[in-house]
Write a protein that holds these residues in place. Structure first.
Motif, PDB file in Angstrom:
ATOM      1  N   PHE A   1       0.823  -1.208   0.000  1.00  0.00           N
ATOM      2  CA  PHE A   1       0.000   0.000   0.000  1.00  0.00           C
ATOM      3  C   PHE A   1       0.864   1.268   0.000  1.00  0.00           C
ATOM      4  O   PHE A   1       0.352   2.354  -0.277  1.00  0.00           O
ATOM      5  CB  PHE A   1      -0.937   0.002   1.212  1.00  0.00           C
ATOM      6  CG  PHE A   1      -1.916   1.136   1.211  1.00  0.00           C
ATOM      7  CD1 PHE A   1      -2.980   1.164   0.328  1.00  0.00           C
ATOM      8  CD2 PHE A   1      -1.773   2.198   2.114  1.00  0.00           C
ATOM      9  CE1 PHE A   1      -3.886   2.224   0.321  1.00  0.00           C
ATOM     10  CE2 PHE A   1      -2.678   3.253   2.129  1.00  0.00           C
ATOM     11  CZ  PHE A   1      -3.735   3.268   1.228  1.00  0.00           C
ATOM     12  N   GLN A   2       2.149   1.157   0.290  1.00  0.00           N
ATOM     13  CA  GLN A   2       3.001   2.339   0.386  1.00  0.00           C
ATOM     14  C   GLN A   2       3.029   3.135  -0.917  1.00  0.00           C
ATOM     15  O   GLN A   2       2.915   4.363  -0.915  1.00  0.00           O
ATOM     16  CB  GLN A   2       4.420   1.924   0.792  1.00  0.00           C
ATOM     17  CG  GLN A   2       4.504   1.328   2.188  1.00  0.00           C
ATOM     18  CD  GLN A   2       5.907   0.872   2.544  1.00  0.00           C
ATOM     19  OE1 GLN A   2       6.872   1.168   1.824  1.00  0.00           O
ATOM     20  NE2 GLN A   2       6.047   0.136   3.634  1.00  0.00           N
ATOM     21  N   SER A   3       3.200   2.444  -2.041  1.00  0.00           N
ATOM     22  CA  SER A   3       3.245   3.138  -3.327  1.00  0.00           C
ATOM     23  C   SER A   3       1.876   3.719  -3.691  1.00  0.00           C
ATOM     24  O   SER A   3       1.788   4.783  -4.303  1.00  0.00           O
ATOM     25  CB  SER A   3       3.715   2.180  -4.431  1.00  0.00           C
ATOM     26  OG  SER A   3       2.857   1.042  -4.506  1.00  0.00           O
ATOM     27  N   ILE A   4       0.823   3.018  -3.299  1.00  0.00           N
ATOM     28  CA  ILE A   4      -0.533   3.517  -3.552  1.00  0.00           C
ATOM     29  C   ILE A   4      -0.780   4.789  -2.756  1.00  0.00           C
ATOM     30  O   ILE A   4      -1.371   5.756  -3.257  1.00  0.00           O
ATOM     31  CB  ILE A   4      -1.576   2.441  -3.187  1.00  0.00           C
ATOM     32  CG1 ILE A   4      -1.427   1.222  -4.091  1.00  0.00           C
ATOM     33  CG2 ILE A   4      -2.992   3.002  -3.268  1.00  0.00           C
ATOM     34  CD1 ILE A   4      -2.274   0.042  -3.683  1.00  0.00           C
ATOM     35  N   TRP A   5      -0.309   4.803  -1.505  1.00  0.00           N
ATOM     36  CA  TRP A   5      -0.518   5.974  -0.658  1.00  0.00           C
ATOM     37  C   TRP A   5       0.176   7.210  -1.229  1.00  0.00           C
ATOM     38  O   TRP A   5      -0.341   8.325  -1.133  1.00  0.00           O
ATOM     39  CB  TRP A   5      -0.014   5.694   0.752  1.00  0.00           C
ATOM     40  CG  TRP A   5       0.076   6.925   1.615  1.00  0.00           C
ATOM     41  CD1 TRP A   5       1.171   7.446   2.199  1.00  0.00           C
ATOM     42  CD2 TRP A   5      -1.008   7.795   1.973  1.00  0.00           C
ATOM     43  NE1 TRP A   5       0.866   8.582   2.896  1.00  0.00           N
ATOM     44  CE2 TRP A   5      -0.470   8.816   2.774  1.00  0.00           C
ATOM     45  CE3 TRP A   5      -2.375   7.810   1.690  1.00  0.00           C
ATOM     46  CZ2 TRP A   5      -1.250   9.850   3.301  1.00  0.00           C
ATOM     47  CZ3 TRP A   5      -3.153   8.837   2.211  1.00  0.00           C
ATOM     48  CH2 TRP A   5      -2.598   9.834   3.004  1.00  0.00           C
TER      49      TRP A   5
END
Length: 582
Positions: free
Chosen positions: A410-414
């Motif tokens: 989820f880090q890249s999505i955030w």
């Protein structure tokens, strides 16, 4: 004040054509005038003080703008990090006890009714002056009181419009008087100096609300706008509602008014929040799910599927007493429901949560439960829509956003999502890895066992019954209550004008306005069953008669409701197993 060059360039970039402003615009009073009651004249004589500093060179203008932005950023940053301002910090909250009716302490949040600074009160008076003028409310005179003591609500609205028109020399001048500050049409009778002055929302107009505002004021009558506003107020304190828009626009009255009118248009003409989504509600979706028309049937089934799954639900409060909305991200799968159904469901949940807010907790907490999240659950469309409605249409409604147990993917999505957020909203987002970190924001006893807490409550959906919305068809009682509410609205508007004018002691008038706001609140909850379809939260006792909110149900009653709910759940949506249905 804007320099002429900044105003002209801002508008030309947005609209590709000049937007002119007639001399002596009439929408706003100056702060100095509002501070000096002895300078007050009747509302129809209020004029804005448009000061154009033609001698300021481009370098100086840039320095002024940069300094203002820096000061505003520091102010927003400091205030977004205080619980009192509705912001959030990553340290434990005060262990505030929340009673059965969500009664908090005596602490009033800043920038709200009862806690305004003198400067903020002036801004609120300016906002009311502008708003009432746009709504065609008749100017206060010595003979206003008692003129319509026996009139019905619809007659009051009609007479207000007639009196407003009677006070002008022509319909063209009336329109200029009400809307000249924002008119997008060229006026041949203006001098070259005035013709160069334009109005825009600077960099705040992320969602094109200025264009929306201009379209609305060119097509909607003052009476329609007034009716839409008081429909939007519902159980809220009218001052509190206007203050949301003022805070969202950094106390700029012009920009706040643009945002307010654009929001009213979105509610009434685009989403049909009150006359469709909330009026038909879950019962309407149940009817649609049996419709012979395939598209209508699908929309009804899609809406109900999200409720039956418990994709999101309202339950409990955080440490600041804010109502919580829990979103179980793993239950959303891209393409499973149509885009209109997803948007309708999102607005329905937000608008229902709004009913749970009160004076000492006027923002909500959202917990995104990312347990078992995978890329199959990621859907940028609904995320963008949610961001838009919170930033553009429900300003100052988010207190804190908790992203719980997000996986590394989820880090890249955030990073992408954060780029879409207003910096103030982004500052309210916090990541919690486990229950201990979640306890910084929510007491353990109020964290559901699903999230590792001690609250034994579980989500179960109770299907709507055909009989629960019978009052929606009682038009006679509804009209009677609407007329009673319209009379209180009229009195509130008159008292507000007196408060602005300073015709009586300020404290006395403010106390009267507070009492009238209380009558509007209680009157709304009398009217509510005739306007809004019953929801799951009415059936489970979270929302009770008269607007009494009970966040936590006694264990015995909760168990009984859960048992009933299990036997009444509808069909499991395709692609989901028994474990997904609560």
């Amino acid at each position: 004040m804007y320099s002429r060059s900044i105003l002209r360039s801002t508008h030309l970039k947005a609209h590709k054509q000049p937007l002119v402003l007639p001399r002596s615009p009439t929408l706003f009073i100056s702060s100095q005038t509002a501070r000096n009651n002895s300078c007050y004249s009747p509302l129809h004589r209020f004029r804005a003080e448009v000061q154009i500093q033609s001698s300021i060179n481009l370098t100086a203008a840039v320095l002024v703008v940069a300094t203002s932005l820096l000061a505003g950023s520091i102010y927003l940053y400091r205030h977004s990090l205080t619980p009192e301002s509705g912001g959030s910090i990553a340290s434990p909250r005060s262990n505030t006890k929340v009673g059965e009716d969500a009664a908090m302490g005596d602490t009033t949040l800043p920038g709200r009714p009862g806690s305004l600074t003198p400067e903020q009160e002036v801004k609120l008076q300016e906002m009311w002056t502008a708003t009432l003028k746009v709504f065609g409310v008749p100017v206060l005179s010595d003979h206003t009181n008692g003129d319509d003591s026996s009139a019905t609500g619809s007659e009051i609205l009609g007479k207000a419009e007639k009196r407003s028109r009677a006070g002008t020399h022509s319909s063209e001048k009336k329109k200029k008087g009400r809307l000249s500050l924002f008119s997008r049409k060229n006026h041949d009778d203006l001098s070259g100096e005035d013709a160069d002055v334009v109005s825009a929302m600077d960099g705040d107009d992320k969602y094109g609300q200025t264009r929306e505002f201009l379209k609305v004021i060119d097509t909607q009558s003052p009476e329609d706008l007034r009716t839409a506003f008081w429909s939007m107020v519902k159980h809220d304190n009218p001052d509190a509602l206007l203050l949301r828009f003022l805070r969202a626009r950094k106390w700029n009255v012009q920009n706040a008014l643009i945002m307010l009118i654009a929001t009213m248009h979105w509610r009434a003409q685009e989403m049909h929040v009150d006359d469709d989504i909330m009026r038909r509600g879950e019962g309407g979706a149940a009817e649609d799910s049996k419709n012979s028309n395939a598209s209508v049937k699908k929309e009804g089934l899609d809406f109900l599927a999200q409720l039956r799954l418990g994709k999101s639900f309202l339950h409990g409060t955080d440490r600041d007493g804010r109502p919580m909305c829990i979103v179980r991200v793993r239950l959303h799968r891209q393409g499973e429901q149509s885009e209109p159904s997803l948007e309708r469901y999102t607005v329905y949940v937000i608008e229902t949560a709004r009913l749970l807010l009160h004076d000492n907790a006027d923002t909500a907490a959202i917990v995104f439960d990312m347990t078992d999240f995978s890329m199959a659950n990621m859907d940028y469309g609904p995320v963008k829509f949610m961001i838009k409605v919170f930033e553009a249409n429900y300003p100052e409604s988010l207190g804190v956003v908790l992203v719980h147990k997000s996986p590394w993917i989820f880090q890249s999505i955030w990073k992408i999502i954060k780029g879409w957020l207003d910096p103030v909203v982004a500052s309210k987002v916090h990541f919690t890895k486990n229950t201990t970190e979640l306890e910084e924001f929510v007491e353990r006893k109020n964290i559901t066992k699903e999230l590792g807490g001690d609250d034994q409550w579980e989500y179960h959906y109770i299907e709507p019954s055909p009989e629960e919305n019978i009052l929606l068809s009682d038009d006679a009682t509804k009209q009677k209550l609407l007329d009673e509410r319209a009379a209180v609205v009229k009195e509130y508007e008159i008292t507000t004008q007196q408060w602005i004018k300073g015709s009586e002691p300020r404290l006395h008038l403010q106390q009267k306005r507070t009492e009238l706001a209380g009558r509007l609140r209680s009157g709304y909850w009398e009217l509510d069953p005739y306007l809004r379809a019953r929801s799951l939260y009415d059936r489970t006792g979270l929302i009770n008669e008269g607007g009494r909110i009970q966040f936590y149900t006694p264990p015995a009653s909760s168990a009984a409701l859960n048992g009933t709910a299990l036997s009444q759940n509808g069909p499991i949506p395709a692609g989901h197993g028994d474990d997904d249905l609560d």
